[in-house]
Write a protein that holds these residues in place. Structure first.
Motif, PDB file in Angstrom:
ATOM      1  N   SER A  55       0.850  -1.133  -0.089  1.00  0.00           N
ATOM      2  CA  SER A  55       0.025   0.181  -0.184  1.00  0.00           C
ATOM      3  C   SER A  55       0.665   1.434  -0.023  1.00  0.00           C
ATOM      4  CB  SER A  55      -0.795  -0.106   1.166  1.00  0.00           C
ATOM      5  OG  SER A  55      -0.089  -0.010   2.446  1.00  0.00           O
ATOM      6  N   GLY A  56       0.359   2.400  -0.260  1.00  0.00           N
ATOM      7  CA  GLY A  56       0.890   3.652  -0.266  1.00  0.00           C
ATOM      8  C   GLY A  56       1.522   3.985  -1.567  1.00  0.00           C
ATOM      9  N   GLY A  57       1.223   3.463  -2.419  1.00  0.00           N
ATOM     10  CA  GLY A  57       1.506   4.160  -3.938  1.00  0.00           C
ATOM     11  C   GLY A  57       0.475   5.401  -4.293  1.00  0.00           C
ATOM     12  N   GLY A  58       0.704   5.891  -5.515  1.00  0.00           N
ATOM     13  CA  GLY A  58       0.026   6.697  -5.749  1.00  0.00           C
ATOM     14  C   GLY A  58       0.601   7.838  -6.688  1.00  0.00           C
ATOM     15  N   LEU A  59      -0.032   8.802  -7.044  1.00  0.00           N
ATOM     16  CA  LEU A  59       0.599   9.975  -7.852  1.00  0.00           C
ATOM     17  C   LEU A  59       1.473  11.094  -6.918  1.00  0.00           C
ATOM     18  CD1 LEU A  59       0.671  11.480 -10.503  1.00  0.00           C
ATOM     19  CD2 LEU A  59      -1.468  12.599  -9.926  1.00  0.00           C
ATOM     20  N   VAL A  60       2.549  11.475  -7.226  1.00  0.00           N
ATOM     21  CA  VAL A  60       3.254  12.571  -6.482  1.00  0.00           C
ATOM     22  C   VAL A  60       3.844  13.275  -7.505  1.00  0.00           C
ATOM     23  CG1 VAL A  60       5.213  10.932  -6.140  1.00  0.00           C
ATOM     24  CG2 VAL A  60       4.857  12.690  -4.470  1.00  0.00           C
ATOM     25  N   GLN A  61       4.149  14.667  -7.088  1.00  0.00           N
ATOM     26  CA  GLN A  61       5.083  15.569  -7.917  1.00  0.00           C
ATOM     27  C   GLN A  61       6.624  14.980  -7.880  1.00  0.00           C
ATOM     28  OE1 GLN A  61       3.714  19.526  -7.069  1.00  0.00           O
ATOM     29  NE2 GLN A  61       1.941  19.374  -8.435  1.00  0.00           N
ATOM     30  N   PRO A  62       7.319  15.512  -8.910  1.00  0.00           N
ATOM     31  CA  PRO A  62       8.602  15.426  -8.659  1.00  0.00           C
ATOM     32  C   PRO A  62       9.293  16.072  -7.557  1.00  0.00           C
ATOM     33  CG  PRO A  62       8.120  15.965 -10.982  1.00  0.00           C
ATOM     34  CD  PRO A  62       6.848  15.969 -10.257  1.00  0.00           C
ATOM     35  N   GLY A  63      10.141  15.319  -6.841  1.00  0.00           N
ATOM     36  CA  GLY A  63      10.545  16.178  -5.631  1.00  0.00           C
ATOM     37  C   GLY A  63       9.733  15.733  -4.370  1.00  0.00           C
ATOM     38  N   GLY A  64       8.648  15.142  -4.499  1.00  0.00           N
ATOM     39  CA  GLY A  64       8.031  14.633  -3.434  1.00  0.00           C
ATOM     40  C   GLY A  64       8.473  13.484  -2.767  1.00  0.00           C
ATOM     41  N   SER A  65       7.543  13.034  -1.797  1.00  0.00           N
ATOM     42  CA  SER A  65       7.863  11.843  -0.872  1.00  0.00           C
ATOM     43  C   SER A  65       6.646  10.844  -0.910  1.00  0.00           C
ATOM     44  CB  SER A  65       8.400  12.188   0.286  1.00  0.00           C
ATOM     45  OG  SER A  65       9.446  13.159   0.562  1.00  0.00           O
ATOM     46  N   LEU A  66       7.058   9.525  -0.686  1.00  0.00           N
ATOM     47  CA  LEU A  66       5.839   8.454  -0.450  1.00  0.00           C
ATOM     48  C   LEU A  66       6.453   7.600   0.413  1.00  0.00           C
ATOM     49  CD1 LEU A  66       4.513   7.536  -3.809  1.00  0.00           C
ATOM     50  CD2 LEU A  66       3.168   8.741  -1.998  1.00  0.00           C
ATOM     51  N   ARG A  67       5.723   6.882   1.265  1.00  0.00           N
ATOM     52  CA  ARG A  67       5.776   5.771   2.170  1.00  0.00           C
ATOM     53  C   ARG A  67       5.167   4.593   1.707  1.00  0.00           C
ATOM     54  NH1 ARG A  67       8.412   5.006   7.030  1.00  0.00           N
ATOM     55  NH2 ARG A  67       7.324   3.412   8.651  1.00  0.00           N
ATOM     56  N   LEU A  68       5.909   3.713   1.222  1.00  0.00           N
ATOM     57  CA  LEU A  68       5.296   2.437   0.868  1.00  0.00           C
ATOM     58  C   LEU A  68       5.350   1.386   2.116  1.00  0.00           C
ATOM     59  CD1 LEU A  68       6.626   1.886  -2.809  1.00  0.00           C
ATOM     60  CD2 LEU A  68       4.690   3.390  -2.094  1.00  0.00           C
ATOM     61  N   SER A  69       4.289   0.652   2.150  1.00  0.00           N
ATOM     62  CA  SER A  69       4.322  -0.450   3.287  1.00  0.00           C
ATOM     63  C   SER A  69       3.794  -1.860   2.533  1.00  0.00           C
ATOM     64  CB  SER A  69       3.218   0.085   4.127  1.00  0.00           C
ATOM     65  OG  SER A  69       3.669   1.214   5.012  1.00  0.00           O
ATOM     66  N   CYS A  70       4.267  -2.729   3.015  1.00  0.00           N
ATOM     67  CA  CYS A  70       4.056  -4.184   2.868  1.00  0.00           C
ATOM     68  C   CYS A  70       3.578  -5.006   3.989  1.00  0.00           C
ATOM     69  CB  CYS A  70       5.233  -4.782   2.047  1.00  0.00           C
ATOM     70  SG  CYS A  70       4.885  -6.787   1.696  1.00  0.00           S
ATOM     71  N   ALA A  71       2.512  -5.112   4.116  1.00  0.00           N
ATOM     72  CA  ALA A  71       1.944  -6.070   5.044  1.00  0.00           C
ATOM     73  C   ALA A  71       1.943  -7.514   5.033  1.00  0.00           C
ATOM     74  CB  ALA A  71       0.494  -5.709   5.528  1.00  0.00           C
ATOM     75  N   ALA A  72       2.661  -8.193   5.916  1.00  0.00           N
ATOM     76  CA  ALA A  72       2.809  -9.611   5.798  1.00  0.00           C
ATOM     77  C   ALA A  72       1.611 -10.425   6.710  1.00  0.00           C
ATOM     78  CB  ALA A  72       4.168 -10.065   6.096  1.00  0.00           C
ATOM     79  N   SER A  73       1.121 -11.473   6.148  1.00  0.00           N
ATOM     80  CA  SER A  73       0.141 -12.199   6.780  1.00  0.00           C
ATOM     81  C   SER A  73       0.663 -13.093   8.128  1.00  0.00           C
ATOM     82  CB  SER A  73      -0.314 -13.220   5.838  1.00  0.00           C
ATOM     83  OG  SER A  73       0.235 -14.115   5.447  1.00  0.00           O
ATOM     84  N   ARG A  74       2.111 -13.051   8.262  1.00  0.00           N
ATOM     85  CA  ARG A  74       2.623 -13.803   9.405  1.00  0.00           C
ATOM     86  C   ARG A  74       3.904 -13.088   9.968  1.00  0.00           C
ATOM     87  NH1 ARG A  74       3.316 -19.591   8.119  1.00  0.00           N
ATOM     88  NH2 ARG A  74       4.302 -19.589  10.068  1.00  0.00           N
ATOM     89  N   SER A  75       4.504 -13.631  11.116  1.00  0.00           N
ATOM     90  CA  SER A  75       5.603 -12.751  11.485  1.00  0.00           C
ATOM     91  C   SER A  75       6.727 -12.731  10.758  1.00  0.00           C
ATOM     92  CB  SER A  75       5.843 -13.564  12.827  1.00  0.00           C
ATOM     93  OG  SER A  75       7.107 -12.994  13.403  1.00  0.00           O
ATOM     94  N   ILE A  76       7.324 -11.465  10.837  1.00  0.00           N
ATOM     95  CA  ILE A  76       8.539 -11.304   9.824  1.00  0.00           C
ATOM     96  C   ILE A  76       9.802 -11.542  10.536  1.00  0.00           C
ATOM     97  CG2 ILE A  76       7.116  -9.741   8.406  1.00  0.00           C
ATOM     98  CD1 ILE A  76       8.751  -7.619   9.510  1.00  0.00           C
ATOM     99  N   SER A  77       9.833 -11.795  11.893  1.00  0.00           N
ATOM    100  CA  SER A  77      10.953 -11.739  12.624  1.00  0.00           C
ATOM    101  C   SER A  77      11.986 -12.796  12.149  1.00  0.00           C
ATOM    102  CB  SER A  77      10.467 -11.817  14.097  1.00  0.00           C
ATOM    103  OG  SER A  77       9.979 -13.355  14.235  1.00  0.00           O
ATOM    104  N   SER A  78      11.473 -13.811  11.493  1.00  0.00           N
ATOM    105  CA  SER A  78      12.416 -14.672  10.924  1.00  0.00           C
ATOM    106  C   SER A  78      12.718 -14.857   9.570  1.00  0.00           C
ATOM    107  CB  SER A  78      11.933 -16.145  11.540  1.00  0.00           C
ATOM    108  OG  SER A  78      10.713 -16.574  11.111  1.00  0.00           O
ATOM    109  N   MET A  79      12.169 -14.036   8.801  1.00  0.00           N
ATOM    110  CA  MET A  79      12.388 -13.935   7.441  1.00  0.00           C
ATOM    111  C   MET A  79      13.502 -13.384   7.032  1.00  0.00           C
ATOM    112  SD  MET A  79       8.712 -12.521   6.298  1.00  0.00           S
ATOM    113  CE  MET A  79       7.086 -13.658   6.578  1.00  0.00           C
ATOM    114  N   SER A  80      14.450 -14.220   6.421  1.00  0.00           N
ATOM    115  CA  SER A  80      15.801 -14.186   6.146  1.00  0.00           C
ATOM    116  C   SER A  80      16.065 -12.828   5.218  1.00  0.00           C
ATOM    117  CB  SER A  80      16.393 -15.164   5.693  1.00  0.00           C
ATOM    118  OG  SER A  80      15.806 -15.760   4.280  1.00  0.00           O
ATOM    119  N   LEU A  81      15.098 -12.695   4.538  1.00  0.00           N
ATOM    120  CA  LEU A  81      15.418 -11.377   3.437  1.00  0.00           C
ATOM    121  C   LEU A  81      14.137 -10.735   3.112  1.00  0.00           C
ATOM    122  CD1 LEU A  81      17.648 -10.260   1.846  1.00  0.00           C
ATOM    123  CD2 LEU A  81      17.059 -11.755  -0.114  1.00  0.00           C
TER     124      LEU A  81
END
Length: 115
Positions: A7-33
């Protein structure tokens, strides 16, 4: 099995900022990469940034200094903070994780940098 939802995509002007997020369905604490990739129309998919289980990060040269990858093990979320965006950053951004030797991908979120 791991489901990933960006989530977090969209239209932004040059020079602007965005924050993308990726929600996982399980714990990410042991995900190697965990990684963010992007693919622009007509181009190959390219690696944007990566973070290991230990927190080591790496960035594509074209984006170094303009993006920060992070993960929140409390919310099982992978984030990508992007700034000073350029038109050439327009692409579909997808997250990828390696978990127990298996690759998982999200569907992606579109980022368009334009006036």
């Amino acid at each position: 099995q791991v489901q990933l939802v960006e989530s977090g995509g969209g239209l932004v002007q040059p020079g602007g900022s965005l924050r993308l997020s990726c929600a996982a369905s399980r714990s990410i604490s042991s995900m190697s990469l965990m990684e963010w990739h992007r693919q622009a129309p007509g181009a190959q998919r390219e690696l944007v940034a990566s973070i290991t289980v230990g927190g080591a990060t790496d960035y594509a040269d074209s984006l170094a200094g303009r993006v920060i990858i992070s993960k929140d093990i409390n919310t099982n979320t992978l984030n990508l903070q992007m700034s000073s965006l350029k038109a050439e950053d327009s692409a579909v951004y997808s997250c990828h994780v390696l978990y127990r030797g298996i690759d998982y991908w999200g569907q992606g979120t579109r980022v368009t940098v334009s006036t």
